[in-house]
Design a protein around this motif. Sequence first.
Motif, PDB file in Angstrom:
ATOM      1  N   LYS A  22      27.611 -30.068 -22.972  1.00  0.00           N
ATOM      2  CA  LYS A  22      27.256 -29.063 -23.844  1.00  0.00           C
ATOM      3  C   LYS A  22      28.193 -27.652 -23.580  1.00  0.00           C
ATOM      4  CE  LYS A  22      23.377 -31.365 -24.671  1.00  0.00           C
ATOM      5  NZ  LYS A  22      23.776 -32.496 -25.427  1.00  0.00           N
ATOM      6  N   ILE A  23      29.456 -27.897 -23.607  1.00  0.00           N
ATOM      7  CA  ILE A  23      30.448 -26.925 -23.635  1.00  0.00           C
ATOM      8  C   ILE A  23      31.331 -27.059 -24.584  1.00  0.00           C
ATOM      9  CG2 ILE A  23      30.168 -26.862 -21.106  1.00  0.00           C
ATOM     10  CD1 ILE A  23      33.148 -28.150 -21.087  1.00  0.00           C
ATOM     11  N   TRP A  24      32.182 -25.791 -24.804  1.00  0.00           N
ATOM     12  CA  TRP A  24      33.353 -26.083 -25.589  1.00  0.00           C
ATOM     13  C   TRP A  24      34.579 -25.888 -24.698  1.00  0.00           C
ATOM     14  CZ3 TRP A  24      33.059 -26.720 -30.598  1.00  0.00           C
ATOM     15  CH2 TRP A  24      31.986 -26.416 -31.262  1.00  0.00           C
ATOM     16  N   ILE A  25      35.532 -26.798 -24.863  1.00  0.00           N
ATOM     17  CA  ILE A  25      36.757 -26.913 -23.789  1.00  0.00           C
ATOM     18  C   ILE A  25      37.922 -25.612 -24.257  1.00  0.00           C
ATOM     19  CG2 ILE A  25      38.587 -27.972 -23.079  1.00  0.00           C
ATOM     20  CD1 ILE A  25      37.058 -30.786 -23.788  1.00  0.00           C
ATOM     21  N   ASP A  26      38.357 -25.074 -22.970  1.00  0.00           N
ATOM     22  CA  ASP A  26      39.257 -24.323 -23.173  1.00  0.00           C
ATOM     23  C   ASP A  26      40.662 -25.083 -22.587  1.00  0.00           C
ATOM     24  OD1 ASP A  26      41.556 -22.750 -22.296  1.00  0.00           O
ATOM     25  OD2 ASP A  26      40.354 -20.931 -21.828  1.00  0.00           O
ATOM     26  N   GLU A 173      37.549 -38.638 -12.847  1.00  0.00           N
ATOM     27  CA  GLU A 173      36.240 -38.646 -13.806  1.00  0.00           C
ATOM     28  C   GLU A 173      36.106 -37.084 -14.186  1.00  0.00           C
ATOM     29  OE1 GLU A 173      31.415 -39.319 -13.674  1.00  0.00           O
ATOM     30  OE2 GLU A 173      32.894 -40.613 -12.749  1.00  0.00           O
ATOM     31  N   MET A 174      35.988 -36.642 -15.492  1.00  0.00           N
ATOM     32  CA  MET A 174      35.513 -35.405 -15.640  1.00  0.00           C
ATOM     33  C   MET A 174      34.023 -35.277 -15.236  1.00  0.00           C
ATOM     34  SD  MET A 174      37.675 -34.962 -19.306  1.00  0.00           S
ATOM     35  CE  MET A 174      37.173 -36.255 -20.118  1.00  0.00           C
ATOM     36  N   THR A 175      33.833 -34.626 -14.301  1.00  0.00           N
ATOM     37  CA  THR A 175      32.410 -34.469 -13.824  1.00  0.00           C
ATOM     38  C   THR A 175      31.744 -33.252 -14.545  1.00  0.00           C
ATOM     39  OG1 THR A 175      33.161 -33.156 -11.997  1.00  0.00           O
ATOM     40  CG2 THR A 175      32.946 -35.616 -11.546  1.00  0.00           C
ATOM     41  N   GLN A 176      30.500 -32.928 -14.271  1.00  0.00           N
ATOM     42  CA  GLN A 176      29.897 -31.826 -14.646  1.00  0.00           C
ATOM     43  C   GLN A 176      30.558 -30.667 -14.209  1.00  0.00           C
ATOM     44  OE1 GLN A 176      26.922 -31.567 -16.710  1.00  0.00           O
ATOM     45  NE2 GLN A 176      27.731 -29.366 -17.028  1.00  0.00           N
ATOM     46  N   GLU A 177      30.991 -30.594 -12.665  1.00  0.00           N
ATOM     47  CA  GLU A 177      31.503 -29.499 -12.081  1.00  0.00           C
ATOM     48  C   GLU A 177      32.860 -29.344 -12.753  1.00  0.00           C
ATOM     49  OE1 GLU A 177      33.182 -28.064  -7.897  1.00  0.00           O
ATOM     50  OE2 GLU A 177      32.213 -30.057  -8.013  1.00  0.00           O
ATOM     51  N   PHE A 178      33.757 -30.381 -12.960  1.00  0.00           N
ATOM     52  CA  PHE A 178      34.903 -30.291 -13.544  1.00  0.00           C
ATOM     53  C   PHE A 178      34.906 -29.706 -15.050  1.00  0.00           C
ATOM     54  CE2 PHE A 178      38.256 -31.761 -16.374  1.00  0.00           C
ATOM     55  CZ  PHE A 178      39.712 -31.482 -15.843  1.00  0.00           C
ATOM     56  N   MET A 179      33.951 -30.153 -16.008  1.00  0.00           N
ATOM     57  CA  MET A 179      33.573 -29.721 -17.257  1.00  0.00           C
ATOM     58  C   MET A 179      33.128 -28.172 -17.378  1.00  0.00           C
ATOM     59  SD  MET A 179      34.856 -32.129 -18.944  1.00  0.00           S
ATOM     60  CE  MET A 179      34.396 -31.889 -20.665  1.00  0.00           C
ATOM     61  N   ALA A 180      32.532 -27.653 -16.436  1.00  0.00           N
ATOM     62  CA  ALA A 180      32.051 -26.319 -16.196  1.00  0.00           C
ATOM     63  C   ALA A 180      33.166 -25.334 -15.845  1.00  0.00           C
ATOM     64  CB  ALA A 180      30.976 -26.117 -15.172  1.00  0.00           C
ATOM     65  N   SER A 181      34.269 -25.987 -15.297  1.00  0.00           N
ATOM     66  CA  SER A 181      35.420 -25.138 -14.769  1.00  0.00           C
ATOM     67  C   SER A 181      36.390 -24.975 -15.986  1.00  0.00           C
ATOM     68  CB  SER A 181      35.857 -25.601 -13.753  1.00  0.00           C
ATOM     69  OG  SER A 181      36.990 -26.883 -13.988  1.00  0.00           O
ATOM     70  N   ILE A 182      36.378 -25.689 -17.086  1.00  0.00           N
ATOM     71  CA  ILE A 182      37.130 -25.691 -18.072  1.00  0.00           C
ATOM     72  C   ILE A 182      36.290 -25.295 -19.541  1.00  0.00           C
ATOM     73  CG2 ILE A 182      38.750 -27.531 -17.317  1.00  0.00           C
ATOM     74  CD1 ILE A 182      37.448 -29.390 -19.540  1.00  0.00           C
ATOM     75  N   ALA A 183      35.331 -24.687 -19.438  1.00  0.00           N
ATOM     76  CA  ALA A 183      34.366 -24.313 -20.492  1.00  0.00           C
ATOM     77  C   ALA A 183      35.036 -22.724 -20.797  1.00  0.00           C
ATOM     78  CB  ALA A 183      33.098 -24.200 -20.034  1.00  0.00           C
TER      79      ALA A 183
END
Length: 187
Positions: A22-26, A173-183
Amino acid sequence: MARLAIFIDAGYSNALARDRFKIWIDYDVFRNRIRDKISENTSEPLDLLRTYYYDCPSYQGDPPTPEQAARVSRDRKFFAALNRLNSFTVREGRLVYRGQNYVQKGVDLLLGLDFALLSAKHQITHAAVVSGDSDLIPALEVAQQEGIKTWLIHGPEHSYARELWQKADDRFEMTQEFMASIARSQS
């Protein structure tokens, strides 16, 4: 010096980001985080040659509906913004309507060709592939035959082809923590 190329299957990364996290990637932050992660595992400095982003603009009929034209216009603006990033290249396939589905055409082929050509020309020593598609296995094998260290950047289990995961030299693996860091913000 070690040199890295990053190959991003946008259909895969965007679907994971949107549907699972549920994010958009930077994408500028994303590629820097990938480079940093791989750098942690190399014994020498790692230079980023280029990031390749593979996608299709939205479907547009002939003539396009106003909604289709607006979506394609947004896609073009987004692609242009990515192309303005340093060492970033957008490669476009096309979207075709087949039956009741839209199907990407040319994206996997473009990614595989770029991956294999950079490897065969020894322009890179490391390759990171953000994908889950087993169609990329032949390109990964070519890279490995040329001595390229291959990384698979993937989502949670069942979001990628197991054979692709097994073939890669290393995985992240792109985890929840990783994905939050690139949102990025949704604006």
